[in-house]
Write a protein that holds these residues in place. Structure first.
Motif: not given
Ligand SMILES: [Zn+2]
Length: 157
Positions: A50-61, A63-69
């Protein structure tokens, strides 16, 4: 009780005997489509940050599940990880004893956050260790269909 009957006591619902026809179409969505297409076409694993909060997702997403960016980009992760925990399954799906137990592990993927449940391949139970390095084993490219079963499991690295 049939499916169309109504009850006021939820303790009365134990099971419905018979077959329930279910028709559905499952779609991966944009993020998982990228993930499975990369495995199928190149054998690579994709994650996203996530470019906003830095959360990393694997598999890729996407949109961010933490901040919706929106997450516009993916990056490759190596398809390796570390066994965090594991268990041995001595019974099959119908309760039958297995000649050789299946090993299921919870692994932390390198380059990503969180842990994933995986099938551990070609590992003797006595050799399973927490902290053991593992790597993904894919089907041969000609047999991949862009689905979770393209990943046969994880073997000792
Ligand atoms: Zn975020």
């Amino acid at each position: 009780m049939g499916l169309s009957e109504r009850t006021e006591r939820n303790v009365d619902l134990s099971f419905y005997e018979g077959q329930v026809p279910v028709n559905y179409v499952y779609t991966y969505g944009l993020g998982l489509e990228k993930f499975f297409r990369a495995i199928k076409d190149t054998g690579e694993f994709l994650a996203s940050r996530c470019p906003e909060c830095g959360a990393v997702y694997f598999p890729c997403r996407v949109f961010c599940e933490q901040c919706f960016a929106a997450i516009p980009r993916t990056f490759k992760v190596p398809g390796t990880g570390t066994v965090f925990s594991f268990t041995l399954c001595h019974l099959g799906m119908k309760g039958e004893s297995k000649k050789k137990p299946d090993a299921v592990g919870l692994i932390e993927m390198d380059g990503a956050e969180g842990a994933k449940f995986v099938h551990l391949l070609d590992v003797k139970p006595e050799n399973l260790k927490i902290g053991m390095k593992v790597k993904a084993v894919l089907k041969p490219k000609k047999d991949r269909r862009g689905e979770i079963f393209d990943i046969k499991g994880f073997a000792k690295a």
